[in-house]
Each structure stands twice: as structure tokens, then as C-alpha cells.
Design an enzyme around this catalytic site. Structure first.
Site, PDB file in Angstrom:
ATOM      1  N   CYS A   2      -2.435  -8.727   6.290  1.00 62.71           N
ATOM      2  CA  CYS A   2      -1.684  -9.855   6.792  1.00 62.71           C
ATOM      3  C   CYS A   2      -1.405  -9.809   8.229  1.00 62.71           C
ATOM      4  CB  CYS A   2      -0.403 -10.287   6.222  1.00 62.71           C
ATOM      5  SG  CYS A   2      -0.515 -10.145   4.360  1.00 62.71           S
TER       6      CYS A   2
HETATM    7  N1  GLN Z   1       0.606  -6.327   0.026  1.00 57.14           N
HETATM    8  C1  GLN Z   1       0.636  -7.714   0.492  1.00 57.14           C
HETATM    9  C2  GLN Z   1       0.288  -9.112  -0.267  1.00 57.14           C
HETATM   10  O1  GLN Z   1      -0.354  -8.639  -1.259  1.00 57.14           O
HETATM   11  C3  GLN Z   1       0.433  -7.864   1.977  1.00 57.14           C
HETATM   12  C4  GLN Z   1      -1.028  -8.029   2.109  1.00 57.14           C
HETATM   13  C5  GLN Z   1      -1.488  -7.794   3.542  1.00 57.14           C
HETATM   14  O2  GLN Z   1      -0.769  -7.186   4.349  1.00 57.14           O
HETATM   15  N2  GLN Z   1      -2.771  -8.422   3.923  1.00 57.14           N
HETATM   16  O3  GLN Z   1       0.768 -10.096   0.105  1.00 57.14           O
END
Ligand code: GLN
Length: 229
Positions: A2
Site C-alpha cells: 500500500c
Molecule cells: N497486508 C495489508 C492488506 O492486506 C497491507 C497490504 C499492503 O501493504 N499492500 O491490506
């Protein structure tokens, strides 16, 4: 992975912080510039901020930020001096509803996690807002005490060597960030400080925080420390 962003300083509108910058979170939702894993962040978004009375407010969604006309309409009318926002690219197997979207909340803190972690290495807690790994991690960080976040991240990373643990937190008085598997950048401006997964524009004053570092921002300024020193 993210993308996330924190702002601490003079009040700015959510539009100024999230939607308007040429390479800000809105653009990062479909065309991030520095993202190492994942092409876009279409699995939701969240904005948290402290209101004038110091109360934590959140607006989260499971939909792509770029398609949210309601947020685009209201964001210019909402302003705060302490904001934490994120766009999400869900880890496979994680829930897809808005309760899995950062920022999470606990003990007056807003928390966002960019990365992934095995939930098996985290203690079960009723505090978690979702079974999403990031929500369980956020709850664990709050339970351990944010002042211990560097130790908490090191312990989690030792238990799960494949974990990516990039964290961004604010309680309205401080920003705390940890780089662990992914970088952060910060921008000191006359009226405040932004800390983000990647610069929201090409301003040469953006400074990169290398991997395995802790960044804190408070009234005393910006402090970056090497977690492995
Ligand atoms: N693991 C978290 C989620 O599934 C964050 C994912 C991310 O950083 N892309 O939302």
C-alpha cells in the site's frame, strides 16, 4: 504494498493533502512511482484525522479512491492539522471490506501498515478491528505501547523474517514511522511536515528515510534514527 501519508502542521484540507498533489495518494492509487510490489492500490482507501476538538475521525472505503466522487466532493471542506491517509493493495487472502482498510485506531493513535506479516506470529487480540494482518499488527503495536514500536517491529521481524513492516502513525501531536522492507520520505515545510511512502511531487526538499529506520516528527522537528545502529 500500500501507500500511505501523514501530515502534522497547520490545518490543510483533505483535498490538498490527498487529492491535489500531482503524485499524491490519489495518483498513487493507480500509478505509484516507487512501489516495489503491486502495480496499483485499488482495494480501498482510508483517511483519518483529528478534528478541532481533538477527536479521531475516519472515513474508509473498500473501493478505489479514484472512483469516489463523494469523497472528492467533500474533501475540500474537511481540514485538519493531523492527518493519516492510505490507499490499499490487499494482500491475497485478506478481507476486502472497509474494516481492513487503514488507518486503524487505538488509544488515540491512527495507524497504517504497508506490507504483510504472518498473523501466526502476532498474539490474538480483541483490539484488532479486522482479521487483516495489518489490523492485527496495528492492535499489537498499540498494546505494546507506541513508544516501544521499534522494539515491537524488530521482534515481529525476528519471528517472521518474510515480513514487510512499514508503519506510519499519528496521535495528533507526533508522527511516528518505521521503515522495514520499504522506504518512507519526508518533506519539511514552513507550516508542517509530511511523511509518505513516496514524494507527492518533485520538490527537491523531500528526504528519503532508508530501510530499517525510525522517524519521529513532533514540535521539536524531525528525528531519524537507524534501528540497526
Ligand atoms: N497486508 C495489508 C492488506 O492486506 C497491507 C497490504 C499492503 O501493504 N499492500 O491490506
Amino acid at each position: 504494498m500500500c501507500r500511505h501519508l501523514a501530515w502534522l502542521g497547520a490545518p490543510r484540507t483533505l483535498a490538498q493533502l490527498v487529492l491535489d498533489p500531482p503524485s499524491g495518494l490519489l495518483t498513487q492509487s493507480y500509478a505509484p512511482r516507487r512501489q516495489k510490489r503491486g502495480l496499483m492500490n485499488a482495494d480501498g482507501w482510508g483517511v483519518g484525522f483529528l478534528d478541532d476538538a481533538g477527536a479521531v475521525r475516519r472515513w474508509r472505503s473498500s473501493r478505489p479512491l479514484w472512483g469516489d466522487a463523494s469523497f472528492a466532493s467533500v474533501a475540500p471542506a474537511l481540514s485538519s492539522g493531523a492527518v493519516l491517509a492510505a490507499v490499499r493493495s490487499a494482500t491475497p487472502g485478506m478481507p476486502m471490506d472497509e474494516s481492513a482498510a487503514a488507518p486503524f485506531e487505538g488509544d488515540g493513535w491512527l495507524l497504517s501498515h504497508n506490507g504483510r506479516v504472518s498473523r501466526e506470529v502476532l498474539p490474538a487480540t480483541r483490539r484488532a478491528e479486522s482479521v487483516c494482518d495489518s489490523a492485527v499488527l496495528a492492535a499489537h503495536v498499540v498494546e505494546q505501547g507506541v513508544e516501544h514500536v521499534a522494539d515491537t517491529v524488530a521482534a515481529v521481524a525476528a519471528a517472521d523474517p518474510d515480513a514487510y513492516l512499514n508503519l506510519l502513525l499519528t496521535d495528533g501531536r507526533r508522527i511516528v514511522g518505521v521503515t522495514w522492507g520499504d522506504e518512507l520520505s519526508y518533506l519539511e515545510l514552513p507550516d508542517g511536515v509530511a511523511v509518505a511512502s513516496e514524494p507527492w511531487d518533485d520538490d527537491p526538499r523531500w528526504v528519503d528515510v532508508p530501510d530499517h529506520h525510525l522517524i519521529t516528527v513532533d514540535s521539536g522537528g524531525v528525528h531519524v534514527t537507524d534501528l540497526e545502529a
